[in-house]
Scaffold this motif. Sequence first.
Motif, PDB file in Angstrom:
ATOM      1  N   GLY A  78       0.829  -1.213   0.000  1.00  0.00           N
ATOM      2  CA  GLY A  78       0.000   0.000   0.000  1.00  0.00           C
ATOM      3  C   GLY A  78       0.856   1.253   0.000  1.00  0.00           C
ATOM      4  N   GLY A  79       1.921   1.231   0.789  1.00  0.00           N
ATOM      5  CA  GLY A  79       2.835   2.363   0.839  1.00  0.00           C
ATOM      6  C   GLY A  79       3.536   2.589  -0.485  1.00  0.00           C
ATOM      7  N   ILE A  80       3.904   1.488  -1.147  1.00  0.00           N
ATOM      8  CA  ILE A  80       4.573   1.570  -2.442  1.00  0.00           C
ATOM      9  C   ILE A  80       3.621   2.126  -3.506  1.00  0.00           C
ATOM     10  N   ALA A  81       2.348   1.665  -3.480  1.00  0.00           N
ATOM     11  CA  ALA A  81       1.354   2.097  -4.479  1.00  0.00           C
ATOM     12  C   ALA A  81       1.165   3.613  -4.465  1.00  0.00           C
ATOM     13  N   LYS A  82       1.156   4.192  -3.270  1.00  0.00           N
ATOM     14  CA  LYS A  82       0.985   5.651  -3.151  1.00  0.00           C
ATOM     15  C   LYS A  82       2.155   6.397  -3.776  1.00  0.00           C
ATOM     16  N   LYS A  83       3.342   5.784  -3.714  1.00  0.00           N
ATOM     17  CA  LYS A  83       4.549   6.456  -4.193  1.00  0.00           C
ATOM     18  C   LYS A  83       4.826   6.215  -5.682  1.00  0.00           C
ATOM     19  N   ILE A  84       4.327   5.093  -6.245  1.00  0.00           N
ATOM     20  CA  ILE A  84       4.766   4.690  -7.588  1.00  0.00           C
ATOM     21  C   ILE A  84       3.915   5.245  -8.724  1.00  0.00           C
ATOM     22  N   TRP A  85       2.661   5.667  -8.459  1.00  0.00           N
ATOM     23  CA  TRP A  85       1.784   5.994  -9.587  1.00  0.00           C
ATOM     24  C   TRP A  85       2.298   7.145 -10.460  1.00  0.00           C
ATOM     25  N   PRO A  86       2.950   8.213  -9.920  1.00  0.00           N
ATOM     26  CA  PRO A  86       3.472   9.239 -10.837  1.00  0.00           C
ATOM     27  C   PRO A  86       4.542   8.688 -11.790  1.00  0.00           C
ATOM     28  N   SER A  87       5.448   7.870 -11.240  1.00  0.00           N
ATOM     29  CA  SER A  87       6.497   7.262 -12.065  1.00  0.00           C
ATOM     30  C   SER A  87       5.897   6.255 -13.042  1.00  0.00           C
ATOM     31  N   PHE A 152       3.412  -2.251 -11.601  1.00  0.00           N
ATOM     32  CA  PHE A 152       2.565  -1.274 -12.288  1.00  0.00           C
ATOM     33  C   PHE A 152       2.398  -1.673 -13.756  1.00  0.00           C
ATOM     34  N   GLU A 153       3.499  -2.053 -14.403  1.00  0.00           N
ATOM     35  CA  GLU A 153       3.449  -2.477 -15.805  1.00  0.00           C
ATOM     36  C   GLU A 153       2.625  -3.752 -15.966  1.00  0.00           C
ATOM     37  N   ASP A 154       2.724  -4.660 -14.986  1.00  0.00           N
ATOM     38  CA  ASP A 154       1.954  -5.906 -15.053  1.00  0.00           C
ATOM     39  C   ASP A 154       0.454  -5.661 -14.906  1.00  0.00           C
ATOM     40  N   GLY A 312      12.820   8.040 -10.373  1.00  0.00           N
ATOM     41  CA  GLY A 312      13.493   7.609  -9.146  1.00  0.00           C
ATOM     42  C   GLY A 312      13.435   8.650  -8.035  1.00  0.00           C
ATOM     43  N   PRO A 313      13.833   9.909  -8.320  1.00  0.00           N
ATOM     44  CA  PRO A 313      13.759  10.945  -7.284  1.00  0.00           C
ATOM     45  C   PRO A 313      12.342  11.197  -6.775  1.00  0.00           C
ATOM     46  N   ILE A 314      11.334  11.059  -7.658  1.00  0.00           N
ATOM     47  CA  ILE A 314       9.935  11.205  -7.226  1.00  0.00           C
ATOM     48  C   ILE A 314       9.609  10.142  -6.180  1.00  0.00           C
ATOM     49  N   TYR A 315      10.172   8.955  -6.365  1.00  0.00           N
ATOM     50  CA  TYR A 315       9.950   7.830  -5.450  1.00  0.00           C
ATOM     51  C   TYR A 315      10.769   7.979  -4.173  1.00  0.00           C
ATOM     52  N   GLY A 316      11.810   8.846  -4.239  1.00  0.00           N
ATOM     53  CA  GLY A 316      12.645   9.077  -3.059  1.00  0.00           C
ATOM     54  C   GLY A 316      14.055   8.528  -3.164  1.00  0.00           C
ATOM     55  N   LEU A 317      14.481   8.175  -4.399  1.00  0.00           N
ATOM     56  CA  LEU A 317      15.823   7.624  -4.581  1.00  0.00           C
ATOM     57  C   LEU A 317      16.840   8.736  -4.815  1.00  0.00           C
ATOM     58  N   SER A 318      18.088   8.429  -4.546  1.00  0.00           N
ATOM     59  CA  SER A 318      19.176   9.345  -4.854  1.00  0.00           C
ATOM     60  C   SER A 318      19.439   9.328  -6.359  1.00  0.00           C
ATOM     61  N   LYS A 319      20.210  10.293  -6.858  1.00  0.00           N
ATOM     62  CA  LYS A 319      20.530  10.340  -8.287  1.00  0.00           C
ATOM     63  C   LYS A 319      21.272   9.078  -8.719  1.00  0.00           C
ATOM     64  N   ARG A 320      22.175   8.623  -7.876  1.00  0.00           N
ATOM     65  CA  ARG A 320      22.958   7.422  -8.175  1.00  0.00           C
ATOM     66  C   ARG A 320      22.046   6.190  -8.319  1.00  0.00           C
ATOM     67  N   ALA A 321      21.190   5.986  -7.328  1.00  0.00           N
ATOM     68  CA  ALA A 321      20.273   4.829  -7.348  1.00  0.00           C
ATOM     69  C   ALA A 321      19.272   4.936  -8.498  1.00  0.00           C
TER      70      ALA A 321
END
Length: 392
Positions: A78-87, A152-154, A312-321
């Motif tokens: 549920g936490g992931i779903a809230k974060k992933i939809w923009p990406s 999301f793709e699935d 990635g940054p929208i999800y909260g990742l660093s530039k490297r990740a």
Amino acid sequence: MHGEFPSLLGAGIVLLFIFYLGYLSLKIKFPNVILYILLGIVLADVLTDNELLYFASEIGIVLLFFLLGLEFNVKRLGGIAKKIWPSGLLDVGLSLGVSMLMAMAFGMSLFDSFLIGGIAYATSSSITAKLLDDRGRMANTETEFMLAILIFEDLVAPIVVAILIGVSSGETFTTASFLILIGKIVGLTAGAILLGKTVFKRFEKFLARIEDEDFKIALLVGIALSYGGLALYLGLSEVLGAFLAGMMLAEIGKIERVEHTVLPIRDLMLPTFFVYFGTTIKFGDGVPMGLFLVLLIIWSIIAKVLLGILGGPIYGLSKRASLRAGLSMCARGEFSVVIASVAVGSIKIFSGIYIVVAAFIGMLLFEKAPAITTKIYGKPERKKKNLKVPGS
């Protein structure tokens, strides 16, 4: 004589080939998945429509995603779903939308353009998940983002497949049929959550009482195949159903007991999926639309790298990740094959060549992703610990 060739002998030979190629991949440090796909391409004429290989491959891919689902309980998902939809929407626009516009610019019909967009859209869940596991990157910071994109793709890819099959068969794909498809996905997910919170809540205690591993295998593999099969029955992806089955069991305390039982079966069956995938690639004669093929492959890579860099940054990742994630999601695979099966003529040959080239380039980029990221951003700084020297 060809029709009299025993399936059992064929299965044994394929397994021996898989062993040899797996052993060879360790020696030459080359992705074993690529070798398995090449084996399928070489044996395509012999193994065409081989039901035994197809069934083994289905079990392998279902168990892969069943084990992945174990890592995501309802709260975490549920936490992931809230974060992933923009990406996720960014992914649809870059990979499906732009590829479709490119096809239309080359004079293709709206249907063929949408088909090409669908083929170029979904990252290969099976290839990516297998490489994450093989290369020990499951614990990396970007892995959750990558798996969330794959899920999301699935969810989107079955909708694309349903529209294409509906239009190609002459049936009108109405708003009602679209809503029914969405309803099936929601219903299957809600069913998994309900079962996870009720039936499987005390599953750990029940599992602990079963001492015989044979019974455990039958039970756990049966759960995975049943929910994956239910998804297929509803016209969805078995990959989605298998993931949800794993999510149901993620509610138990110690998932290691499930993983320990299922892993050997998955490891035996999964290589057959990539061999079977290879048998579905039909090259035909010549390369149709060579310029467009090259441009589509280049854009396919750029689109996924951009997805990582921007999403990635929208999800909260660093530039490297984020860059490492984008470089690791370029392989196309099973959904592209399913969508390509709707195509006819030169479009089908074009699609087959695109899929195998994109799969190979994607796997090589996955291998090189950490090195490329280090070259661009340098080596990550190790956090210094404040150590007090005695007597200082």
